[in-house]
Design a protein around this motif. Structure first.
Motif, short mmCIF file in Angstrom:
data_model
loop_
_atom_site.label_atom_id
_atom_site.label_comp_id
_atom_site.label_asym_id
_atom_site.label_seq_id
_atom_site.Cartn_x
_atom_site.Cartn_y
_atom_site.Cartn_z
N UNK A 318 0.63 -1.39 -0.03
CA UNK A 318 -0.03 -0.11 -0.09
C UNK A 318 0.76 1.21 0.01
N UNK A 319 0.23 2.37 -0.43
CA UNK A 319 0.96 3.63 -0.49
C UNK A 319 1.17 4.21 0.82
N UNK A 320 2.70 4.51 1.35
CA UNK A 320 3.02 4.73 2.58
C UNK A 320 4.13 5.83 2.26
N UNK A 321 3.77 7.09 2.97
CA UNK A 321 4.73 8.21 2.76
C UNK A 321 5.00 9.07 4.29
N UNK A 322 6.03 9.41 4.24
CA UNK A 322 6.46 10.33 5.52
C UNK A 322 7.05 11.65 4.91
N UNK A 323 6.86 12.80 5.66
CA UNK A 323 7.55 13.90 5.48
C UNK A 323 8.25 14.32 6.60
N UNK A 324 9.62 14.90 6.51
CA UNK A 324 10.38 15.24 7.43
C UNK A 324 9.79 16.73 8.07
N UNK A 325 9.85 16.59 9.55
CA UNK A 325 9.44 17.77 10.09
C UNK A 325 10.29 18.89 10.03
N UNK A 326 11.36 18.43 9.74
CA UNK A 326 12.46 19.65 9.48
C UNK A 326 13.05 19.66 7.97
N UNK A 327 13.12 20.90 7.54
CA UNK A 327 13.77 20.84 6.09
C UNK A 327 14.72 22.18 6.00
N UNK A 328 14.92 22.57 4.78
CA UNK A 328 16.07 23.61 4.34
C UNK A 328 15.27 24.72 3.67
N UNK A 329 15.76 25.83 3.84
CA UNK A 329 15.51 26.91 3.01
C UNK A 329 16.69 27.42 2.40
N UNK A 330 16.77 27.84 0.99
CA UNK A 330 17.93 28.37 0.31
C UNK A 330 17.50 29.81 -0.27
N UNK A 331 18.31 30.48 -0.05
CA UNK A 331 18.10 31.88 -0.21
C UNK A 331 18.76 32.42 -1.50
#
Length: 715
Positions: A318-331
């Motif tokens: 079955x389709x299963x996905x996760x999102x990281x609670x932290x990410x990056x911002x590139x300026x």
């Protein structure tokens, strides 16, 4: 502050959602700038190394590996592991001491040390057994490439065994740097790449997948800029831009051109007129995607920025996905101005790619997570929240965007998967970390820029110490985000946990069996005090009820796979298409089998003309979907396109089930009206003439270019 997209907020906070995405995505508190600088200096002293540009990257990594093998990692205040001068490791607040031990193959094994006793293979120095110890998970990192340093840190924190040059016997996990096919001899275990993911996430294929969903669900998929595929849609693009300018001479839209197989900003440029396209001029025609340029992005410190979020696709079926609670911002590194003929070539103003801006004299490498040209996403959210922005809604809209995008990718990925690993054939299961690049508009609406199949997992950057000589120094922001993503991906893929559940060819056994890391087992192994809580948040199947109605094309792909006939193939032959028409009872007095043959040839030739030179042309999934839409429009003329397609799906699924083919499971019947917001979606024009077999081109040609090209997509 309320922005558009209330429906997405409702979806991501619906029934069964105990806490908001924003609250679940909270990250650890920032460390003071002073302590971060101290950590940075210590880390740099141990991990930095100099090299000339002429030296191979792999050699330097090998040298660094020998350096690190004599050291061990200690956990900083921020929860990120750094390299220390000390041979012993003490986890702050636990009273536990760990000691590093170098194995013969260079792998670092960490064992808990209490008083003066050694804990190795579950035996004390006096030879008495201290209890049964679970077998260490084995990871083949021989193909890891640029993610090697972060992977090594993650394996060390988990106390697993790494095999940096491979292993004769099978490993539990194989970590590839590029694609599923980095190692062709894997018949078991788990691989961190899906077959076909690289191909699927090229600019053209991603655009096609999302555009198909936009035809069925225009409101739900309005987060992707309007796009054209070049060179095949050049005339359509030129016509629509000309009509737009004729209707309103004050409009001056800007477009961004992206090479199909480009990466790291290579080959991207801005135009204001179709005549400026470089891919059309000259003798060499290059494939590319041209999109509306978002002219009104959200700015911080007068700079444009984008967000890199990491998404784990743990299973397709079955389709299963996760999102990281932290990410990056590139300026960007040059203050933003709306596009004009004078500044179109200012890449440091318009393009957020790190690989481009790092060469700017204004690029700032910072020891802090909330300053510099690369920052954590949480620091940006905190700043926005302090100004009254509804952070929960921003997170909710982003989660909805990610889920919808992956749903658009799954049908083609399943075809690739079964071509490489047909049912019944021995093979590994797969998972993959994707990099989503997202832009926030001025009205806080998230826009999908692209999805990366191989997001950079480097945790260091180069620093020039003399002409031609560079020093690798740790990037604190990258390490804080990326090590956690890799480590917790490995924790979720731990074979000991997966064995508790049935494993299919695509992943775990059922949506209800979504795995949660066993905290009790971690505690028994001495990991509970040393590892932070998971940084990955499950979003599917958690939000299945809100988004399952979108999986219409996936049901079409299931029918396509049923009639492929030959294992290991990705294209449907004319006999298979005729069998589909016959078994689904789609032929009648007005649509004969001869008409089906003509439909097959027409659509397949147009799909394959520019790519395949062969006497035997066969139909891919994209062409089959186009044929399916056409058949639905013929059969149910009075309905909008989405209802036409769903109605034909029900006819086909009922006919197939009625034939008693019990060897293949029936696909999940999604309720297309499950989402109340779907009732308000306008449908594309209905096709009711055989002359309109070029369904996709007809629909796009009769849909005028909207003034949203100025960037005012406040829907």
């Amino acid at each position: 502050m309320k922005g558009p997209g209330e429906a997405a907020e409702t979806e991501a906070s619906g029934e069964g959602h105990q806490s908001s995405p924003a609250s679940e995505s909270s990250v650890q508190a920032d460390v003071s700038p002073t302590s971060r600088r101290d950590i940075s200096r210590s880390s740099i002293n141990e991990r930095s190394r100099s090299k000339s540009r002429s030296k191979a990257d792999g050699q330097e990594r090998h040298v660094n590996g020998r350096q690190v093998s004599d050291l061990t990692a200690h956990r900083s205040v921020a929860g990120v592991y750094r390299v220390s001068n000390e041979q012993n490791l003490q986890v702050k607040g636990t009273g536990k001491i760990f000691k590093a031990k170098s194995a013969a193959n260079g792998h670092v094994e960490s064992c808990q040390r209490q008083t003066e006793e050694k804990c190795e293979h579950g035996v004390k120095e006096d030879g008495n057994k201290v209890g049964k110890k679970r077998r260490s998970v084995t990871v083949d990192s021989s193909k890891a490439k640029t993610s090697l340093e972060a992977l090594k840190l993650s394996i060390r924190q988990l106390k697993w065994k790494e095999f940096p040059i491979g292993r004769r016997t099978a490993c539990d996990i194989y970590w590839h740097g590029v694609s599923f096919h980095d190692n062709e001899n894997i018949v078991s275990g788990q691989v961190n790449k899906f077959p076909g993911m690289i191909e699927m996430l090229r600019k053209i294929n991603l655009s096609r997948a999302v555009r198909t969903m936009q035809e069925l669900f225009p409101e739900e998929y309005n987060f992707y800029p309007r796009s054209w595929i070049l060179p095949e849609e050049y005339q359509l693009f030129s016509t629509q831009v000309r009509l737009l300018k004729d209707n309103d001479s004050t409009l001056k839209p800007t477009f961004i051109v992206k090479p199909d197989n480009g990466s790291q900003g290579d080959g991207i440029y801005l135009i204001r007129d179709p005549a400026d396209l470089r891919v059309i001029s000259g003798s060499q025609v290059k494939q590319a995607v041209v999109q509306e340029y978002i002219q009104k992005p959200l700015l911080i410190d007068k700079l444009k920025f984008d967000i890199r979020l990491y998404v784990l696709v743990r299973s397709l079926e079955p389709l299963e996905m996760y999102i990281a609670k932290e990410g990056l911002t590139r300026f960007c590194t040059e203050p933003y101005q709306e596009p004009s003929q004078k500044n179109l070539s200012h890449v440091f103003m318009h393009l957020t790619n790190y690989s481009l801006n790092v060469h700017s004299g204004n690029f700032v490498h910072s020891d802090s997570c909330n300053t510099g040209s690369k920052r954590t996403f949480s620091s940006v959210l905190y700043r926005l929240g302090s100004k009254g922005v509804d952070i929960k809604k921003v997170w909710s809209d982003i989660i909805a965007l990610v889920i919808k995008t992956v749903i658009a990718l799954v049908p083609e990925l399943k075809v690739h998967y079964q071509a490489d690993i047909p049912p019944g054939k021995p093979g590994p299961t797969c998972f993959q970390i994707l990099g989503f690049d997202i832009l926030l508009m001025k009205n806080l609406k998230p826009i999908l820029l692209e999805v990366n199949s191989n997001p950079s997992m480097r945790i260091e950057h180069e620093q020039e110490v003399s002409p031609g000589v560079f020093e690798y120094v740790p990037s604190l922001v990258d390490e804080e985000v990326k090590v956690g993503v890799i480590r917790d991906t490995l924790r979720l893929m731990d074979p000991a946990q997966r064995k508790q559940y049935g494993v299919t060819n695509f992943g775990v056994g059922s949506p209800e069996d979504a795995i949660v890391v066993d905290a009790e087992r971690d505690e028994k192994e001495g990991l509970a005090d040393s590892l932070p809580s998971l940084c990955l948040k499950q979003v599917f199947p958690k939000y299945t009820k809100q988004f399952n109605y979108l999986r219409v094309v996936e049901r079409i792909a299931t029918i396509f796979l049923r009639f492929l006939g030959v294992k290991g193939t990705m294209r449907l032959g004319p006999t298979g298409f005729r069998t589909f028409i016959r078994n689904c009872k789609l032929s009648n007095s007005s649509f004969s089998m001869a008409s089906a043959d003509i439909l097959y040839i027409d659509i397949t030739q147009r799909e394959c003309f520019a790519f395949i030179v062969s006497k035997s042309i066969r139909m891919g999934l994209h062409a089959f979907i186009e044929a399916f839409f056409y058949l639905a429009a013929r059969r149910f003329k009075a309905l909008p396109l989405r209802e036409q397609v769903v109605s034909l799906l029900e006819v086909c699924e009922s006919s197939i089930d009625g034939q008693g083919h019990g060897e293949k499971p029936r696909p999940h019947r999604s309720n297309t009206n499950a989402n109340p917001a779907s009732a308000h979606c306008s449908a594309p024009p209905t096709l009711n003439s055989p002359a309109l077999m070029r369904r996709h081109q007809y629909h796009r040609q009769h849909q005028p270019l909207q003034p949203s090209a100025k960037g005012n997509t406040d829907n």
